[in-house]
Motif scaffolding. Structure first.
Motif, PDB file in Angstrom:
ATOM      1  N   THR A  76      -1.687  22.569   7.527  1.00 28.16           N
ATOM      2  CA  THR A  76      -0.493  23.413   7.770  1.00 28.16           C
ATOM      3  C   THR A  76       0.572  22.465   8.322  1.00 28.16           C
ATOM      4  O   THR A  76       1.697  22.751   7.748  1.00 28.16           O
ATOM      5  CB  THR A  76      -0.890  24.378   8.903  1.00 28.16           C
ATOM      6  N   ILE A  77       0.516  21.577   8.896  1.00 28.14           N
ATOM      7  CA  ILE A  77       1.520  20.629   9.389  1.00 28.14           C
ATOM      8  C   ILE A  77       2.187  19.924   8.179  1.00 28.14           C
ATOM      9  O   ILE A  77       3.203  19.751   7.872  1.00 28.14           O
ATOM     10  CB  ILE A  77       1.172  19.348  10.318  1.00 28.14           C
ATOM     11  N   LEU A  78       1.370  19.253   7.465  1.00 29.81           N
ATOM     12  CA  LEU A  78       1.528  18.673   6.109  1.00 29.81           C
ATOM     13  C   LEU A  78       2.303  19.676   5.001  1.00 29.81           C
ATOM     14  O   LEU A  78       3.395  19.281   4.517  1.00 29.81           O
ATOM     15  CB  LEU A  78       0.552  17.991   5.309  1.00 29.81           C
ATOM     16  N   THR A  79       1.932  21.013   4.863  1.00 35.34           N
ATOM     17  CA  THR A  79       2.515  21.783   4.078  1.00 35.34           C
ATOM     18  C   THR A  79       3.963  22.298   4.580  1.00 35.34           C
ATOM     19  O   THR A  79       5.065  22.596   4.141  1.00 35.34           O
ATOM     20  CB  THR A  79       1.841  23.152   4.052  1.00 35.34           C
ATOM     21  N   ARG A  80       4.179  22.277   5.872  1.00 34.57           N
ATOM     22  CA  ARG A  80       5.559  22.530   6.659  1.00 34.57           C
ATOM     23  C   ARG A  80       6.341  21.378   6.427  1.00 34.57           C
ATOM     24  O   ARG A  80       7.658  21.330   6.042  1.00 34.57           O
ATOM     25  CB  ARG A  80       5.242  22.784   8.138  1.00 34.57           C
ATOM     26  N   LEU A  81       5.794  20.400   6.598  1.00 38.94           N
ATOM     27  CA  LEU A  81       6.455  18.993   6.423  1.00 38.94           C
ATOM     28  C   LEU A  81       7.226  18.989   5.020  1.00 38.94           C
ATOM     29  O   LEU A  81       8.312  18.414   4.600  1.00 38.94           O
ATOM     30  CB  LEU A  81       5.705  17.678   6.786  1.00 38.94           C
ATOM     31  N   ALA A  96       7.694  21.460   3.115  1.00 33.44           N
ATOM     32  CA  ALA A  96       8.680  22.510   2.665  1.00 33.44           C
ATOM     33  C   ALA A  96       9.949  22.111   3.462  1.00 33.44           C
ATOM     34  O   ALA A  96      10.977  22.194   2.892  1.00 33.44           O
ATOM     35  CB  ALA A  96       8.166  23.856   3.522  1.00 33.44           C
ATOM     36  N   LYS A  97       9.866  21.176   4.512  1.00 32.48           N
ATOM     37  CA  LYS A  97      11.099  20.848   5.151  1.00 32.48           C
ATOM     38  C   LYS A  97      11.687  19.490   4.285  1.00 32.48           C
ATOM     39  O   LYS A  97      12.627  19.111   4.552  1.00 32.48           O
ATOM     40  CB  LYS A  97      10.918  20.187   6.504  1.00 32.48           C
ATOM     41  N   GLY A  98      11.039  18.948   3.434  1.00 31.55           N
ATOM     42  CA  GLY A  98      11.424  18.058   2.496  1.00 31.55           C
ATOM     43  C   GLY A  98      11.197  16.627   3.166  1.00 31.55           C
ATOM     44  O   GLY A  98      11.397  15.264   2.647  1.00 31.55           O
ATOM     45  N   THR A  99      10.396  16.386   3.928  1.00 37.99           N
ATOM     46  CA  THR A  99      10.095  15.420   5.176  1.00 37.99           C
ATOM     47  C   THR A  99       8.852  14.350   4.181  1.00 37.99           C
ATOM     48  O   THR A  99       8.907  13.097   4.595  1.00 37.99           O
ATOM     49  CB  THR A  99       9.640  15.730   6.327  1.00 37.99           C
ATOM     50  N   VAL A 100       7.848  15.112   3.729  1.00 38.35           N
ATOM     51  CA  VAL A 100       7.041  14.468   3.040  1.00 38.35           C
ATOM     52  C   VAL A 100       7.206  15.002   1.381  1.00 38.35           C
ATOM     53  O   VAL A 100       7.527  15.977   1.293  1.00 38.35           O
ATOM     54  CB  VAL A 100       5.746  14.549   3.524  1.00 38.35           C
ATOM     55  N   THR A 101       6.631  14.284   0.596  1.00 34.47           N
ATOM     56  CA  THR A 101       6.251  14.464  -0.825  1.00 34.47           C
ATOM     57  C   THR A 101       4.838  14.583  -1.203  1.00 34.47           C
ATOM     58  O   THR A 101       3.832  14.121  -0.211  1.00 34.47           O
ATOM     59  CB  THR A 101       7.005  13.349  -1.897  1.00 34.47           C
ATOM     60  N   ARG A 102       4.291  14.977  -2.094  1.00 36.79           N
ATOM     61  CA  ARG A 102       2.855  15.322  -2.203  1.00 36.79           C
ATOM     62  C   ARG A 102       2.711  15.178  -3.860  1.00 36.79           C
ATOM     63  O   ARG A 102       3.305  15.502  -4.610  1.00 36.79           O
ATOM     64  CB  ARG A 102       2.455  16.523  -1.834  1.00 36.79           C
ATOM     65  N   ASP A 103       1.496  14.631  -3.864  1.00 39.49           N
ATOM     66  CA  ASP A 103       1.020  14.511  -5.478  1.00 39.49           C
ATOM     67  C   ASP A 103      -0.329  15.074  -5.488  1.00 39.49           C
ATOM     68  O   ASP A 103      -1.197  15.001  -4.595  1.00 39.49           O
ATOM     69  CB  ASP A 103       0.929  13.006  -5.757  1.00 39.49           C
ATOM     70  N   ARG A 104      -0.856  15.596  -6.615  1.00 35.14           N
ATOM     71  CA  ARG A 104      -2.186  16.114  -6.778  1.00 35.14           C
ATOM     72  C   ARG A 104      -3.150  15.222  -6.596  1.00 35.14           C
ATOM     73  O   ARG A 104      -3.094  14.031  -7.032  1.00 35.14           O
ATOM     74  CB  ARG A 104      -2.315  16.653  -8.184  1.00 35.14           C
ATOM     75  N   ALA A 105      -4.154  15.549  -5.908  1.00 37.97           N
ATOM     76  CA  ALA A 105      -5.142  14.734  -5.614  1.00 37.97           C
ATOM     77  C   ALA A 105      -6.559  15.544  -5.887  1.00 37.97           C
ATOM     78  O   ALA A 105      -6.968  16.147  -4.783  1.00 37.97           O
ATOM     79  CB  ALA A 105      -5.148  13.686  -4.414  1.00 37.97           C
ATOM     80  N   GLY A 106      -7.212  15.414  -6.922  1.00 43.38           N
ATOM     81  CA  GLY A 106      -8.569  16.356  -7.095  1.00 43.38           C
ATOM     82  C   GLY A 106      -7.626  17.970  -7.176  1.00 43.38           C
ATOM     83  O   GLY A 106      -6.645  18.187  -7.641  1.00 43.38           O
ATOM     84  N   ARG A 107      -8.428  18.632  -6.139  1.00 44.18           N
ATOM     85  CA  ARG A 107      -8.239  20.015  -6.086  1.00 44.18           C
ATOM     86  C   ARG A 107      -7.016  20.221  -4.988  1.00 44.18           C
ATOM     87  O   ARG A 107      -6.570  21.511  -4.973  1.00 44.18           O
ATOM     88  CB  ARG A 107      -9.076  21.043  -5.788  1.00 44.18           C
TER      89      ARG A 107
END
Length: 140
Positions: free
Chosen positions: A48-53, A55-66
């Protein structure tokens, strides 16, 4: 004790998660962040924290498995500058806000700011350089 951890302010939890991401050399999944924190947070809370970050543009994400692996969008200094910009954007009278900010700087910080402005924004790693965007590009 678990209740105390669950009731920590969101900002404190976000800061802990960001610290774990900054310490890592590669993107981390929520489970890896959870293990890096080692403070008993549930994986769902970390997610949840990572998802919020994200959404704020504070972190980026890449697919890792599922799921996803996360990395900070900026270093700590860049994040602080971004927060300063966000606060400045909240007020219509930017001139007054900036004047009051500058009037409360220590003499050392004032000298540093003057030097940065004279150099055209410093080392080029900060977003927006002088903060006004009046000098054109960002160096990217």
């Amino acid at each position: 004790m678990a209740e105390e951890q669950e009731r920590r302010p969101a900002g404190e939890l976000e800061a802990s998660v960001l610290a774990a991401l900054w310490a890592a050399e590669t993107p981390l999944t929520p489970g890896e962040v959870q293990r890096a924190l080692a403070d008993g947070l549930a994986r769902t809370t970390v997610t949840t924290i990572l998802t919020r970050l994200y959404a704020k543009g504070t972190v980026t994400r890449d697919r890792a498995g599922r799921g996803y692996a996360y990395r900070p969008a900026q270093d700590a200094h860049g994040l602080t500058a971004r927060r300063m910009h966000a606060e400045l954007d909240k007020d219509e009278d930017r001139g007054t806000v900036l004047a009051r900010f500058v009037s409360e700087l220590s003499s050392e910080d004032e000298q540093m700011l003057r030097a940065l402005l004279d150099d055209g924004g410093g080392d080029g790693r900060t977003e927006g350089g002088t903060g006004s965007g009046a000098h054109g590009g960002t160096g990217r």
